[in-house]
Write a protein that holds these residues in place. Structure first.
Motif, PDB file in Angstrom:
ATOM      1  N   UNK A 211       0.841  -1.189   0.000  1.00 18.80           N
ATOM      2  CA  UNK A 211       0.000   0.000   0.000  1.00 18.80           C
ATOM      3  C   UNK A 211       0.878   1.242   0.000  1.00 18.80           C
ATOM      4  N   UNK A 212       0.601   2.174  -0.916  1.00 21.24           N
ATOM      5  CA  UNK A 212       1.408   3.385  -1.034  1.00 21.24           C
ATOM      6  C   UNK A 212       0.517   4.604  -1.194  1.00 21.24           C
ATOM      7  N   UNK A 213       1.122   5.758  -0.956  1.00 26.47           N
ATOM      8  CA  UNK A 213       0.459   7.041  -1.167  1.00 26.47           C
ATOM      9  C   UNK A 213       1.435   7.961  -1.894  1.00 26.47           C
ATOM     10  N   UNK A 214       0.919   8.677  -2.872  1.00 24.28           N
ATOM     11  CA  UNK A 214       1.713   9.688  -3.565  1.00 24.28           C
ATOM     12  C   UNK A 214       1.218  11.066  -3.112  1.00 24.28           C
ATOM     13  N   UNK A 215       2.120  11.874  -2.606  1.00 26.13           N
ATOM     14  CA  UNK A 215       1.785  13.218  -2.147  1.00 26.13           C
ATOM     15  C   UNK A 215       2.593  14.211  -2.965  1.00 26.13           C
ATOM     16  N   UNK A 216       1.897  14.952  -3.838  1.00 26.00           N
ATOM     17  CA  UNK A 216       2.522  15.876  -4.783  1.00 26.00           C
ATOM     18  C   UNK A 216       3.622  15.173  -5.585  1.00 26.00           C
ATOM     19  N   UNK A 217       3.329  13.954  -6.002  1.00 26.23           N
ATOM     20  CA  UNK A 217       4.226  13.219  -6.865  1.00 26.23           C
ATOM     21  C   UNK A 217       5.246  12.355  -6.164  1.00 26.23           C
ATOM     22  N   UNK A 218       5.416  12.493  -4.861  1.00 19.94           N
ATOM     23  CA  UNK A 218       6.382  11.689  -4.113  1.00 19.94           C
ATOM     24  C   UNK A 218       5.679  10.465  -3.506  1.00 19.94           C
ATOM     25  N   UNK A 219       6.336   9.316  -3.585  1.00 22.36           N
ATOM     26  CA  UNK A 219       5.737   8.073  -3.101  1.00 22.36           C
ATOM     27  C   UNK A 219       6.182   7.781  -1.669  1.00 22.36           C
ATOM     28  N   UNK A 220       5.251   7.238  -0.892  1.00 21.72           N
ATOM     29  CA  UNK A 220       5.541   6.837   0.485  1.00 21.72           C
ATOM     30  C   UNK A 220       4.792   5.548   0.777  1.00 21.72           C
ATOM     31  N   UNK A 221       5.471   4.621   1.423  1.00 19.28           N
ATOM     32  CA  UNK A 221       4.850   3.352   1.785  1.00 19.28           C
ATOM     33  C   UNK A 221       4.024   3.529   3.050  1.00 19.28           C
ATOM     34  N   UNK A 222       2.817   2.981   3.054  1.00 18.01           N
ATOM     35  CA  UNK A 222       1.961   3.048   4.231  1.00 18.01           C
ATOM     36  C   UNK A 222       2.333   1.944   5.212  1.00 18.01           C
ATOM     37  N   UNK A 223       2.431   2.315   6.495  1.00 17.99           N
ATOM     38  CA  UNK A 223       2.834   1.371   7.537  1.00 17.99           C
ATOM     39  C   UNK A 223       1.924   1.529   8.753  1.00 17.99           C
ATOM     40  N   UNK A 224       1.876   0.490   9.551  1.00 17.12           N
ATOM     41  CA  UNK A 224       1.094   0.575  10.772  1.00 17.12           C
ATOM     42  C   UNK A 224       1.933   1.209  11.879  1.00 17.12           C
ATOM     43  N   UNK A 225       1.393   1.259  13.085  1.00 10.32           N
ATOM     44  CA  UNK A 225       2.073   1.938  14.186  1.00 10.32           C
ATOM     45  C   UNK A 225       3.386   1.310  14.585  1.00 10.32           C
ATOM     46  N   UNK A 226       3.613   0.028  14.250  1.00 13.01           N
ATOM     47  CA  UNK A 226       4.869  -0.633  14.579  1.00 13.01           C
ATOM     48  C   UNK A 226       5.893  -0.520  13.463  1.00 13.01           C
ATOM     49  N   UNK A 227       5.511   0.130  12.358  1.00 11.42           N
ATOM     50  CA  UNK A 227       6.419   0.277  11.231  1.00 11.42           C
ATOM     51  C   UNK A 227       6.306  -0.819  10.198  1.00 11.42           C
ATOM     52  N   UNK A 228       5.380  -1.779  10.387  1.00 13.02           N
ATOM     53  CA  UNK A 228       5.216  -2.872   9.434  1.00 13.02           C
ATOM     54  C   UNK A 228       4.479  -2.381   8.195  1.00 13.02           C
ATOM     55  N   UNK A 229       5.005  -2.733   7.024  1.00 13.67           N
ATOM     56  CA  UNK A 229       4.389  -2.315   5.767  1.00 13.67           C
ATOM     57  C   UNK A 229       3.007  -2.943   5.618  1.00 13.67           C
ATOM     58  N   UNK A 230       2.071  -2.171   5.065  1.00 11.03           N
ATOM     59  CA  UNK A 230       0.732  -2.666   4.804  1.00 11.03           C
ATOM     60  C   UNK A 230       0.674  -3.231   3.391  1.00 11.03           C
ATOM     61  N   UNK A 231       0.207  -4.462   3.269  1.00 15.27           N
ATOM     62  CA  UNK A 231      -0.020  -5.060   1.957  1.00 15.27           C
ATOM     63  C   UNK A 231      -1.427  -4.718   1.497  1.00 15.27           C
ATOM     64  N   UNK A 232      -1.636  -4.762   0.177  1.00 16.64           N
ATOM     65  CA  UNK A 232      -2.958  -4.422  -0.345  1.00 16.64           C
ATOM     66  C   UNK A 232      -3.118  -4.944  -1.759  1.00 16.64           C
ATOM     67  N   UNK A 233      -4.369  -5.250  -2.123  1.00 22.04           N
ATOM     68  CA  UNK A 233      -4.692  -5.576  -3.500  1.00 22.04           C
ATOM     69  C   UNK A 233      -5.157  -4.354  -4.254  1.00 22.04           C
ATOM     70  N   UNK A 234      -5.841  -3.455  -3.569  1.00 21.86           N
ATOM     71  CA  UNK A 234      -6.234  -2.166  -4.117  1.00 21.86           C
ATOM     72  C   UNK A 234      -6.555  -1.249  -2.943  1.00 21.86           C
ATOM     73  N   UNK A 235      -6.542   0.052  -3.164  1.00 21.01           N
ATOM     74  CA  UNK A 235      -6.864   1.031  -2.124  1.00 21.01           C
ATOM     75  C   UNK A 235      -7.935   1.975  -2.633  1.00 21.01           C
ATOM     76  N   UNK A 236      -8.772   2.443  -1.711  1.00 20.27           N
ATOM     77  CA  UNK A 236      -9.762   3.471  -2.002  1.00 20.27           C
ATOM     78  C   UNK A 236      -9.685   4.545  -0.927  1.00 20.27           C
TER      79      UNK A 236
END
Length: 510
Positions: A211-236
């Protein structure tokens, strides 16, 4: 033509007094072979894709439903994911020009591609497939395919009708970056102002979608409070992407794959994984969110599992819809058919499969497709009459953790990312599936996408429908893959139109 269910016509009948909805929800049939995807906020416009086998190719493409006009084709391709603006006036989808290209559709002007917008267009020869339109109908997001050789590297894109006077970056058509050495990314939703997109990306270290987010063109990986990366098939996300709904990704061999909600604010981010509801079959169980209300208090999607006969034998991959209803502090998971039944609506009771794909901003309208009692794919719309309220028991409730900032620095997170990613293995469908009676189907991974067909030398791209399900547009077959308890692909289940329960083909050894 659409036809309300018999029980739906009885919507004037009131339920007993209490916190539940006041009237029986109305279910509307949106037609056969209509893979419905999205709904406007007033419920008046529903869009999807239609794929019919043994029909004129002109019978396939993007569908638009209104109460006055019923379901009709408006052109376009059965590719990407058609979406509709909040007011229902603008549709975002993909059309064929000299190559597939994302486009806007309005009733007054018809289709207008990104190359016709007087803005920076897609690069020459690059395909662009739309996956989402902003709530205000001005922006698109999806994935783009480089030309002339894609090298399996599909990349996310955004389209914003701004220029350099309005913003420094990310105006017109723009390719979005991938994580590290990833080979695939896709933007699956975009904010009203176009400054934020959400979606998925691989990293190059594994086949998992992150799971990722682009903010003004820059990409960032979404993580939970412990720093673990969130997996995803799609996001809304909602209109400003302060609420993100996800789930899927990874594999369900060891434990269920859960749906989740990600809340963004200046006070800190908050991630909540939803516990499975009681009584659900846990064989290869995975939840996938496909829609969120504006507040994030209603999340809708589908869950998938393998139904194994009691005496053993071939499993059938099953899809069911869910609603998660709550507040910032927690919520309750509901199976959609059980929820409707509790409100007096039984129109979907005998459907073996129900997929939820879209929802209005207030949660009142829910749309999707499913397989009815005659084994026919049909689109549907539910009108709850108001925002749905939780009716499930305490056992189906999930308490959400408080808002927290990730405890570790981004540098530390990045340092251990390769080791974490390498552990995220997912078996991809591939090879030959068939029986001794000569029934065969071939599947070949193409980056993060799949190619499939009855002949190895004539494979075509399959349309992903979520939850490990695909549509073969050349044959009209709906394909679902089954897995064992270790998450390994064991076979496929294929059906076409109204052809009954379909075929079950085992995976042949390599």
């Amino acid at each position: 033509m659409p036809r309300p269910s018999l029980l739906g016509l009885a919507c004037a009948a009131a339920l007993a007094a209490g916190p539940s909805l006041a009237a029986i929800p109305v279910v509307t049939d949106l037609g056969a072979e209509n893979f419905v995807q999205a709904v406007s906020d007033d419920g008046a416009v529903v869009v999807g894709v239609q794929v019919r086998f043994d029909a004129d190719p002109a019978g396939n493409g993007v569908t638009r439903w209104t109460a006055a006009g019923g379901t009709r084709l408006i052109g376009g391709l059965a590719s990407g994911r058609p979406d509709v603006s909040a007011d229902g006036r603008t549709i975002g989808a993909t059309v064929m020009a000299d190559r597939p290209i994302a486009a806007f559709w309005t009733e007054a002007g018809g289709w207008k591609t990104l190359a016709e917008q007087d803005m920076i267009p897609p690069l020459p020869g690059w395909e662009t497939h739309a996956s989402a339109i902003s709530a205000n109908g001005a922006r698109l997001a999806g994935y783009t395919v480089p030309s002339p050789v894609d090298y399996y590297q599909y990349r996310g894109f955004s389209y914003n009708p701004d220029d350099a006077v309005d913003r420094w970056v990310d105006f017109g058509w723009a390719e979005l970056p991938m994580l590290r050495k990833g080979t695939y990314s896709e933007a699956t939703d975009t904010s009203d102002d176009g400054l934020t997109q959400v979606g998925i990306s691989t990293t190059g270290f594994s086949s998992a979608y992150h799971a990722v987010i682009w903010e003004q063109g820059d990409i960032r990986q979404l993580r939970d409070g412990s720093g673990t990366a969130l997996d995803a098939g799609t996001l809304r996300c909602n209109a400003d992407c302060s609420v993100i709904a996800g789930g899927g990704g990874g594999y369900s061999g060891d434990q269920p794959v859960l749906a989740w909600r990600y809340l963004r604010s200046d006070r800190g981010d908050r991630v909540c994984h939803f516990n499975p509801h009681q009584g659900v079959t846990r064989t290869a169980l995975r939840y996938q969110s496909y829609a969120t209300s504006a507040s994030g208090n209603v999340i809708a999607g589908s869950y998938y599992y393998d139904d194994v006969p009691p005496g053993g034998g071939w499993a059938r991959n099953v899809a069911k819809g869910f609603l998660w209803i709550g507040t910032e502090t927690g919520g309750t998971m509901h199976d959609l058919q059980t929820y409707l039944r509790g409100l007096g609506q039984r129109a979907l009771d005998d459907w073996p499969e129900v997929e939820v794909t879209g929802m209005s901003a207030n949660g009142r309208y829910l749309v999707g497709w499913g397989i009815d009692a005659s084994e026919t794919v049909r689109g549907w719309r539910v009108d709850f009459g108001a925002t749905p309220r939780a009716t499930g028991g305490r056992a189906d409730y999930t308490a959400c953790p408080p808002r927290t900032k990730p405890p570790r620095t981004q540098a530390l997170v990045a340092a251990d990312a390769p080791a974490r990613d390498q552990a995220r293995y997912e078996d991809k469908p591939s090879g030959e599936f068939g029986t001794g009676r000569g029934q065969r189907y071939f599947v070949e991974p193409h980056g993060a996408r799949l190619l499939g067909g009855a002949r190895r030398d004539r494979l075509q791209a399959l349309l992903p429908l979520g939850g490990g399900r695909y549509l073969d547009r050349s044959s009209g077959m709906l394909i679902a893959f089954t897995r064992d308890r270790a998450g390994m692909v064991t076979g496929l289940h294929a059906r076409r139109g109204t052809a009954g329960p379909g075929l079950r083909l085992p995976r042949k050894p390599d």
